[in-house]
Scaffold this motif. Structure first.
Motif, PDB file in Angstrom:
ATOM      1  N   VAL A 247       0.867  -1.115  -0.056  1.00 26.45           N
ATOM      2  CA  VAL A 247       0.185   0.100   0.061  1.00 26.45           C
ATOM      3  C   VAL A 247       0.858   1.018  -0.218  1.00 26.45           C
ATOM      4  N   SER A 248       1.881   1.220   0.914  1.00 21.17           N
ATOM      5  CA  SER A 248       2.984   2.413   0.980  1.00 21.17           C
ATOM      6  C   SER A 248       3.553   2.580  -0.488  1.00 21.17           C
ATOM      7  N   LEU A 249       3.953   1.432  -1.202  1.00 28.48           N
ATOM      8  CA  LEU A 249       4.685   1.737  -2.593  1.00 28.48           C
ATOM      9  C   LEU A 249       3.426   2.141  -3.408  1.00 28.48           C
ATOM     10  N   GLU A 250       2.238   1.721  -3.574  1.00 29.88           N
ATOM     11  CA  GLU A 250       1.145   2.005  -4.226  1.00 29.88           C
ATOM     12  C   GLU A 250       1.015   3.618  -4.325  1.00 29.88           C
ATOM     13  N   LYS A 251       1.230   4.214  -3.042  1.00 24.61           N
ATOM     14  CA  LYS A 251       0.780   5.632  -2.842  1.00 24.61           C
ATOM     15  C   LYS A 251       1.960   6.675  -3.544  1.00 24.61           C
ATOM     16  N   ILE A 252       3.050   5.982  -3.671  1.00 27.00           N
ATOM     17  CA  ILE A 252       4.152   6.793  -4.311  1.00 27.00           C
ATOM     18  C   ILE A 252       3.858   7.270  -5.762  1.00 27.00           C
TER      19      ILE A 252
ATOM     20  N   ALA B  54       5.392  16.900  -9.223  1.00 26.33           N
ATOM     21  CA  ALA B  54       6.347  15.713  -8.748  1.00 26.33           C
ATOM     22  C   ALA B  54       7.222  16.078  -7.875  1.00 26.33           C
ATOM     23  N   LEU B  55       7.403  17.194  -6.911  1.00 23.23           N
ATOM     24  CA  LEU B  55       8.335  17.337  -6.044  1.00 23.23           C
ATOM     25  C   LEU B  55       8.320  16.121  -4.836  1.00 23.23           C
ATOM     26  N   PHE B  56       9.447  15.902  -4.394  1.00 25.16           N
ATOM     27  CA  PHE B  56       9.413  14.855  -3.517  1.00 25.16           C
ATOM     28  C   PHE B  56       8.865  15.237  -2.230  1.00 25.16           C
ATOM     29  N   PRO B  57       8.064  14.468  -1.844  1.00 31.07           N
ATOM     30  CA  PRO B  57       7.358  14.990  -0.555  1.00 31.07           C
ATOM     31  C   PRO B  57       7.933  14.949   0.808  1.00 31.07           C
ATOM     32  N   HIS B  58       8.955  13.942   0.599  1.00 29.32           N
ATOM     33  CA  HIS B  58       9.587  13.794   2.052  1.00 29.32           C
ATOM     34  C   HIS B  58      10.746  14.724   2.221  1.00 29.32           C
ATOM     35  N   LEU B  59      11.038  15.697   1.203  1.00 33.89           N
ATOM     36  CA  LEU B  59      12.236  16.549   1.332  1.00 33.89           C
ATOM     37  C   LEU B  59      11.656  17.890   1.357  1.00 33.89           C
ATOM     38  N   ASN B  60      12.638  18.914   1.954  1.00 38.67           N
ATOM     39  CA  ASN B  60      11.996  20.229   1.900  1.00 38.67           C
ATOM     40  C   ASN B  60      12.550  20.828   0.586  1.00 38.67           C
ATOM     41  N   VAL B  61      12.446  22.236   0.592  1.00 32.59           N
ATOM     42  CA  VAL B  61      12.482  22.980  -0.734  1.00 32.59           C
ATOM     43  C   VAL B  61      14.034  22.951  -1.081  1.00 32.59           C
ATOM     44  N   TYR B  62      14.795  23.274  -0.101  1.00 30.69           N
ATOM     45  CA  TYR B  62      16.448  23.110  -0.539  1.00 30.69           C
ATOM     46  C   TYR B  62      16.602  21.787  -1.154  1.00 30.69           C
ATOM     47  N   GLU B  63      16.127  20.671  -0.267  1.00 32.71           N
ATOM     48  CA  GLU B  63      16.593  19.427  -0.660  1.00 32.71           C
ATOM     49  C   GLU B  63      16.230  18.931  -1.989  1.00 32.71           C
ATOM     50  N   ASN B  64      14.912  19.475  -2.320  1.00 29.20           N
ATOM     51  CA  ASN B  64      14.268  19.222  -3.642  1.00 29.20           C
ATOM     52  C   ASN B  64      15.285  19.773  -4.802  1.00 29.20           C
TER      53      ASN B  64
ATOM     54  N   VAL C  30      15.884  33.713  -8.459  1.00 34.15           N
ATOM     55  CA  VAL C  30      15.644  33.657  -9.837  1.00 34.15           C
ATOM     56  C   VAL C  30      13.913  33.452  -9.722  1.00 34.15           C
ATOM     57  N   ILE C  31      13.399  32.475  -8.950  1.00 35.56           N
ATOM     58  CA  ILE C  31      11.973  32.261  -9.050  1.00 35.56           C
ATOM     59  C   ILE C  31      11.113  33.215  -8.029  1.00 35.56           C
ATOM     60  N   GLY C  32      11.952  33.958  -7.346  1.00 36.81           N
ATOM     61  CA  GLY C  32      11.291  34.972  -6.586  1.00 36.81           C
ATOM     62  C   GLY C  32      10.933  34.292  -5.281  1.00 36.81           C
ATOM     63  N   LEU C  33      11.462  33.318  -4.610  1.00 35.71           N
ATOM     64  CA  LEU C  33      11.014  33.005  -3.339  1.00 35.71           C
ATOM     65  C   LEU C  33      12.511  32.690  -2.406  1.00 35.71           C
ATOM     66  N   PRO C  34      12.901  33.740  -2.293  1.00 37.28           N
ATOM     67  CA  PRO C  34      14.443  33.642  -1.435  1.00 37.28           C
ATOM     68  C   PRO C  34      13.934  33.323   0.018  1.00 37.28           C
ATOM     69  N   GLY C  35      14.749  32.574   0.456  1.00 40.78           N
ATOM     70  CA  GLY C  35      14.465  32.190   2.132  1.00 40.78           C
ATOM     71  C   GLY C  35      13.563  30.932   1.993  1.00 40.78           C
ATOM     72  N   PHE C  36      13.032  30.369   1.219  1.00 42.18           N
ATOM     73  CA  PHE C  36      12.320  29.167   1.300  1.00 42.18           C
ATOM     74  C   PHE C  36      12.729  28.093   1.441  1.00 42.18           C
ATOM     75  N   GLU C  37      14.499  27.853   1.777  1.00 45.29           N
ATOM     76  CA  GLU C  37      14.834  26.556   1.751  1.00 45.29           C
ATOM     77  C   GLU C  37      14.447  25.694   2.656  1.00 45.29           C
ATOM     78  N   LYS C  38      14.019  26.199   3.837  1.00 47.35           N
ATOM     79  CA  LYS C  38      13.523  25.012   4.915  1.00 47.35           C
ATOM     80  C   LYS C  38      11.960  24.710   4.943  1.00 47.35           C
ATOM     81  N   ARG C  39      11.220  25.331   3.861  1.00 44.76           N
ATOM     82  CA  ARG C  39       9.877  25.100   3.658  1.00 44.76           C
ATOM     83  C   ARG C  39       9.713  23.656   3.526  1.00 44.76           C
ATOM     84  N   LYS C  40       8.525  23.136   3.998  1.00 45.23           N
ATOM     85  CA  LYS C  40       8.034  21.638   3.558  1.00 45.23           C
ATOM     86  C   LYS C  40       7.089  21.832   2.334  1.00 45.23           C
ATOM     87  N   ILE C  41       7.350  20.763   1.598  1.00 41.86           N
ATOM     88  CA  ILE C  41       6.544  20.712   0.268  1.00 41.86           C
ATOM     89  C   ILE C  41       4.986  21.038   0.490  1.00 41.86           C
ATOM     90  N   LYS C  42       4.599  20.143   1.341  1.00 43.32           N
ATOM     91  CA  LYS C  42       3.081  20.333   1.571  1.00 43.32           C
ATOM     92  C   LYS C  42       2.422  21.741   2.065  1.00 43.32           C
TER      93      LYS C  42
END
Lengths: 298, 352
Positions: free
Chosen positions: A185-190, B87-97, B122-134
């Motif tokens: 399930v967790s893989l499907e959610k990716i 398709a940003l990586f949801p488990h990483l923050n803005v910087y890590e993305n 460039v994208i006009g979001l300075p200081g957003f490094e630590k923000r979470k994607i969600k």
């Protein structure tokens, strides 16, 4: 105003009371089957009995005996069971993860048919499964027979049955299919485009797995850990049937204290210790993963 | 010779029996904002995915720079893809993305830090490094996605309908923003869209696709004014398209009685041509002269829009024609008989 109306108004005014009353059937049930028996166990764990009659004495003697009695046998059994449970957890996840990964990311058609097929073994009672393994792993079993026939062994070897390894193996094989579900399930959610994005940004398949797939499937892994670790920690059926003397587990102490010559206070104390350790482990796991994420996966 | 960043030569992609992309060739110049435009299912996304490396062409050659990339896996190509779903990586923050691609290249941390900061500016979001994607809004997420795709300084950035999921206001903002970012970084953009407005607003060059085939490549101006086929004319801007026969600088419509006088045009089949007249090029009035084509018409619908008045008229009792007239203090009423007319240069004759 009648008394009845007064009560109704009182209930309406107090939101807390309303909620409590609405929940009461469920609460009552929980109270009846969980809280009260639990309290009895806790009370017994501090007590002493003759037969099944509880004496008025109270003390920590059952716990002290559990940790020091029989030359520390119970204590070491506790540690050994925890170690075995951890080993079973790791091994069964290691088996289940590739299966879940394959079904989720590689299989294109009949995904759910494959998942249902995994449930096959559970159509049979657990005891039967253990007996079945005996036919394979036992002294006169299939494994030894094949090895001897192939000339790899001169005579059947012992140790494949009736050791802690047997218990770990059987429990691992028993739990692995179950664990495919939460991991699947967790893989499907990716979101698959996230994986493509990683590929596009220069991540090779290995890095993609380690940096994206694995972390994003971690909720499933934690649920799987929950699934196996807690029940196997208190397991007693498998070690009794397949463990022999080397494969004894902590759950057997509790079982024998209740089922054999009755020593309820001692068995209760052993249960209380098991519950406390399980609770600590569960809380620690829940700290890593919040409950709502857990529910998402389930 | 101008430097080409991407070149496709007779590229075809088949999925089983289905031909998704049918023998297309085009080249994108360095630093261009190039759009692949067409209705859904026309093969534009497949074309983009072939350039990105997620699909392999069945036949044909794809170049990025001077390199043939047919056999190069996506992560080794000098292009990055901006995904439809971000398709940003949801488990990483803005910087890590944004840093992800740079980390894959094993760049030293100070340089990654510098590049991420630069891109956030460039994208006009300075200081957003630590923000979470969600915690990002739709527009912010889009911009972070663009920054992430630009982090490795690709030769080409591929964008697959990036503005699709946004609402209208945000879409207009992002259109300007995208064009601005493209100018700032100077990277070649290949942009897939079904929205002609987006394509015309942002692009330097557009390739119009239909049913897997490339219909026309050109600047927005060319496509607008000189469409090669009726499909292009219909897709880009609003046009009056009149099917008929073209011969000897005259366009004949069945049962119209009179021919439409045109300039010289090239068509494949003179018996299957279309005359294309832009609604704003048509004059309307009670009396018209000095025009090559003048017809009688009856006003059927009137839409007053302030700066202009839009009419639907029935020309010679046969053809429905749209007219956009500058408002000069005069509005014709419904049912009114008028003259409409246009110069021969205002007619464009094309295939179809």
């Amino acid at each position: 105003m009648s008394i009845f109306k007064k009560i109704v108004n009182l209930v309406r005014k107090s939101e807390k009371l309303t909620v409590t009353l609405q929940l009461s059937p469920a609460m009552l049930w929980i109270l009846l089957v969980l809280v009260i028996p639990l309290c009895i166990i806790v009370i017994y764990s501090f007590g002493k009995t003759i037969g099944i009659q509880l004496l008025p004495e109270r003390g920590l003697h059952n716990f002290i005996y559990l940790f020091t009695g029989e030359g520390g046998l119970y204590r070491s059994l506790l540690l050994k069971s925890l170690g075995m449970a951890l080993l079973i957890t790791v091994c069964s996840i290691a088996i289940a993860y590739p299966v879940a990964y394959f079904i989720s990311l590689r299989v294109e058609r009949y995904k759910y048919t494959w998942l249902i097929l995994l449930m096959g073994p559970y159509l049979v009672s657990w005891v039967i499964i253990i007996v079945g393994w005996r036919l394979i792993l036992g002294y006169g079993g299939l494994l030894n027979y094949v090895l001897v026939q192939m000339g790899l062994l001169a005579s059947p070897m012992g140790g494949t049955w009736g050791s802690w390894g047997t218990v770990v193996f059987i429990l691992m094989m028993g739990w692995a299919p179950w664990l495919v579900f939460p991991i699947f399930v967790s893989l499907e959610k990716i979101d698959r485009s996230v994986l493509e994005a990683a590929a596009d940004l220069g991540a090779n398949p290995v890095k993609r797995f380690l940096r994206i797939t694995l972390p994003l499937s971690s909720p499933g892994l934690l649920v799987a850990t929950f699934f196996v670790l807690l029940p196997t920690f208190g397991e007693f059926v498998t070690p009794i049937l397949a463990g022999g003397s080397g494969g004894a587990m902590y759950g057997m102490i509790i079982e024998s204290a209740f089922m054999g010559w009755p020593r309820w206070p001692f068995g209760s104390a052993a249960s209380v210790v098991l519950m406390i350790i399980s609770l600590v482990v569960a809380t620690a796991l829940l700290r890593v993963i919040r409950l709502e994420r857990l529910m998402e996966v389930l | 010779m101008e430097e080409k960043d991407v070149k496709l030569e007779s590229v075809t992609k088949k999925f089983g029996d289905f031909v998704a992309v049918d023998d297309i060739s085009f080249a994108v110049k360095k630093g261009q904002f190039f759009s692949l435009l067409g209705p859904s299912g026309c093969g534009k996304t497949t074309t983009l995915r072939m350039i990105a490396g997620f699909e392999k062409p069945t036949t044909g050659i794809i170049y990025i720079g001077d390199e043939v990339v047919n056999e190069v896996p996506p992560f080794e190509r000098a292009c990055n893809l901006f995904f439809q779903k971000v398709a940003l990586f949801p488990h990483l923050n803005v910087y890590e993305n944004i840093a992800f691609g740079l980390k894959m290249q094993k760049q030293p941390k100070p340089e990654i830090d510098k590049r991420v900061k630069e891109l956030l500016d460039v994208i006009g979001l300075p200081g957003f490094e630590k923000r979470k994607i969600k915690d990002l809004s739709g527009g912010e997420g889009q911009r972070v996605g663009i920054a992430r795709a630009l982090a490795r300084k690709p030769r080409v950035l591929l964008l697959d309908e990036p503005l699709g999921p946004l609402d209208l206001k945000l879409r207009e903002e992002m259109m300007i923003e995208l064009k601005r970012i493209q100018k700032v970084v100077g990277t070649t953009f290949i942009y897939v869209t079904h929205d002609q407005g987006e394509a015309i607003t942002m692009s330097d060059g557009i390739a119009v696709m239909s049913k897997g085939k490339l219909v026309q490549v050109g600047s927005p101006d060319e496509l607008y004014n000189k469409p090669r086929t009726a499909f292009v004319a219909e897709f880009i801007g609003r046009s009056n398209l009149i099917p008929g026969k073209y011969h000897d600088d005259k366009f004949n419509v069945d049962n119209l009685g009179k021919s439409i006088i045109t300039g010289p045009h090239k068509v494949t089949d003179e018996n299957h041509a279309s005359a294309c007249i832009k609604p704003q090029r048509i004059s309307i009035g009670e009396n018209l002269d000095n025009l090559d084509n003048i017809f009688d018409a009856e006003i059927q619908e009137v839409y007053f829009q302030g700066a202009q008045v839009n009419y639907k008229v029935l020309m010679e009792g046969k053809l429905k024609i749209s007219i956009f007239d500058h408002y000069r203090g005069r509005v014709f009423g419904m049912g009114q008989k008028v003259k409409i007319g246009w110069r021969k240069e205002d007619v464009w004759v094309c295939d179809g």
